[in-house]
Write an enzyme that holds these catalytic residues in place. Structure first.
Site, PDB file in Angstrom:
ATOM      1  N   HIS A 103       8.483   6.815   3.301  1.00  0.00           N
ATOM      2  CA  HIS A 103       8.624   6.825   1.846  1.00  0.00           C
ATOM      3  C   HIS A 103       9.398   5.590   1.385  1.00  0.00           C
ATOM      4  O   HIS A 103      10.178   5.003   2.155  1.00  0.00           O
ATOM      5  CB  HIS A 103       9.380   8.071   1.393  1.00  0.00           C
ATOM      6  CG  HIS A 103       8.609   9.336   1.558  1.00  0.00           C
ATOM      7  ND1 HIS A 103       8.999  10.521   0.978  1.00  0.00           N
ATOM      8  CD2 HIS A 103       7.461   9.620   2.238  1.00  0.00           C
ATOM      9  CE1 HIS A 103       8.136  11.471   1.287  1.00  0.00           C
ATOM     10  NE2 HIS A 103       7.197  10.950   2.061  1.00  0.00           N
ATOM     11  N   GLU A 128      11.965   5.279  -0.505  1.00  0.00           N
ATOM     12  CA  GLU A 128      13.418   5.420  -0.402  1.00  0.00           C
ATOM     13  C   GLU A 128      13.892   5.193   1.035  1.00  0.00           C
ATOM     14  O   GLU A 128      14.906   4.526   1.255  1.00  0.00           O
ATOM     15  CB  GLU A 128      13.867   6.827  -0.843  1.00  0.00           C
ATOM     16  CG  GLU A 128      13.489   7.166  -2.264  1.00  0.00           C
ATOM     17  CD  GLU A 128      12.183   7.936  -2.396  1.00  0.00           C
ATOM     18  OE1 GLU A 128      12.098   8.784  -3.284  1.00  0.00           O
ATOM     19  OE2 GLU A 128      11.246   7.666  -1.616  1.00  0.00           O
TER      20      GLU A 128
END
EC number: 3.5.4.33
Length: 147
Positions: free
Chosen positions: A56, A58
């Site tokens: 992801h 993040e």
């Protein structure tokens, strides 16, 4: 002199990353990490390209920022991300002790707030920054995927 380094300024940079993900056929989430008005990490979802459910935006940014800083803690750093972090990313953000998270659109199904995932007690959260732009990009992605 007006400060140009606003939450909107940095969220636009995260949106640029989200557009890069969109162009690659990835779910269009973009993230950047900032310290003292300096972008030290930028990323977007790479789960499809890397065949990795943990890739992801993040998670990619956390790793890049930790490498830049030479340590695992992201104190005094702000994450700007176009979509509310999921439970996995919120867990990693908890352990990183990031100081602030700013996100655009809520993820009403899988977001950390919906699921009740806790962040580090000192982490400040703000949301709704350029929410419409982030949300419309996400909706457009899924409309095109379903064609």
């Amino acid at each position: 002199m007006e400060n140009i380094f606003t939450d909107e300024y940095f969220m636009r940079k995260a949106l640029q990353e989200a557009h890069s993900a969109f162009d690659k056929g990835e779910i269009p989430v973009g993230a950047i990490i900032v310290v003292e008005n300096r972008v030290i990490a930028r990323s977007h979802n790479l789960s499809e390209m890397l065949n990795d459910v943990t890739a992801h935006a993040e998670m990619q940014s956390i790793t890049a920022a930790a490498n830049f800083l030479g340590g695992k803690y992201l104190k005094n750093c702000t994450l700007y991300v176009t979509l509310e972090p999921c439970q996995m990313c919120a867990g990693a953000l908890y352990w990183s002790q990031i100081s602030k998270i700013v996100f655009g659109a809520r993820d009403e199904q899988r977001g950390f707030m919906t699921l009740g995932t806790k962040l580090h007690p000192k982490t400040v959260v703000e949301f709704g920054v350029l929410e419409e732009e982030a949300s419309s990009l996400m909706k457009r992605f899924f409309v095109e995927k379903r064609k």
